[in-house]
Scaffold this active site. Sequence first.
Site, short mmCIF file in Angstrom:
data_model
loop_
_atom_site.label_atom_id
_atom_site.label_comp_id
_atom_site.label_asym_id
_atom_site.label_seq_id
_atom_site.Cartn_x
_atom_site.Cartn_y
_atom_site.Cartn_z
N ASP A 1 0.69 -1.41 -0.17
CA ASP A 1 -0.10 -0.03 -0.08
C ASP A 1 0.73 1.36 0.02
OD1 ASP A 1 -2.26 -1.43 0.03
OD2 ASP A 1 -2.80 -1.26 2.12
N ARG A 2 0.27 2.25 -0.55
CA ARG A 2 1.24 3.57 -0.73
C ARG A 2 1.59 4.21 0.70
NH1 ARG A 2 -0.24 8.98 -0.43
NH2 ARG A 2 -2.33 8.49 0.06
#
Length: 403
Positions: free
Chosen positions: A168-169
Amino acid sequence: MKRKSESESEMENIVYQTPANPPERQDYIFLNGKRHVRPYHFEFIAYVKNRWAGKTIVDLFAEEFKGRPYEYYVSAVKSGRIQVDGQLVEISYVVQNSQKISHFLHRHEPPVMEWGVTVLHKEDDVLTVCKPASVPVHPCGQYRKNTVVGILQAEHGLAPLFPVHRLDRLVSGLLILARSSTRADLFRQQGITYLCINHPLDAKNLARLIEAGLVQKQYIAKVAGVFPEEEQIINANINYNAREGRSSVEVRDFLSEKPLKGKSACTKFTRISTNGTHSIVLCKPVTGRTHQIRVHLQYTGHPIANDTLYLSEDVAPRSTQRIDVDKAGLVDTQISSSSNKSSDEVEDSSSYDDFSIDPMCTNCPNLAPKGYDGHEEGLWLHCFRYSGPEWDFECPYPDWVSL
């Protein structure tokens, strides 16, 4: 001879980038602890969907891409910045199914934390790096150059690269990438049971191991409260709501025959240390669902201590929150430390005079896109190890691990 209109002359004088334009080191501006991308002109491309057909070109954009005002789209069509099948059209033009729509705009990417991408291990087929929090892995949405793949190309000359797995970012840590499209294709094929003993660790073998479930992934998290001392094994289905960008745990009601909608998910948790307020927890995901570790930790009653999305059950859905980035651009079909400043101070400090101002741009003169609030920080969740038969890759711990 036909005289060119002002809009046609303007379009010829502006250099518009496409995914074929590689990121370069000079594209980045470092300001107030953030890595910004110098705004650039870009062509977004999409093809008319069935539900778009029959709408005027202006109404289509105004209804589907609400990040910019109606008046902007009127001006964009008149000036030729919005075209259909490569041609200028009138604002009353009605689009038809499968037509190509181009939106030429001044692209402002959201900033990320200024940390670089550290190369940990380099082989002919496989590259491992330490991904910083807040940086997406590959081009998506409004991110293109401010990505792990973009930064590695601009600052290390490493291209092309194909992520083997995703983070995930907002998550930091170990990221494994393939270095050829041939090897990348293998990652998408159906896995078979395969043991890597006495074989070289190349992208082909690694892909088969991951598909066969023979690769162990280990994360570390900083959670709220005193986590139980004994190992916790969470077997709870996860249902991901793409519209709200949030997962939830589904618990089976044995009095009901209604099937669960979510996907089966399992995570093992072991407490490493605690100071009475926070705990450091080892996380071993057995499956790989969206936000799995985050929502399973919430389910235990010990969410990640700075995870605003899962700290409470009562979080406002994304659809009612302020838009973080400008969503006005069409999706490109070729690309499948916390701040204590107020949002006004962040917006003022993001002004910079080292890029060309576009008079039609709704984001200029600021570097960050309209709507970016500047309060983002990385999650206290870090991937530190991937291992398999006879091999393992590790990534250093972040500073927040120390209590």
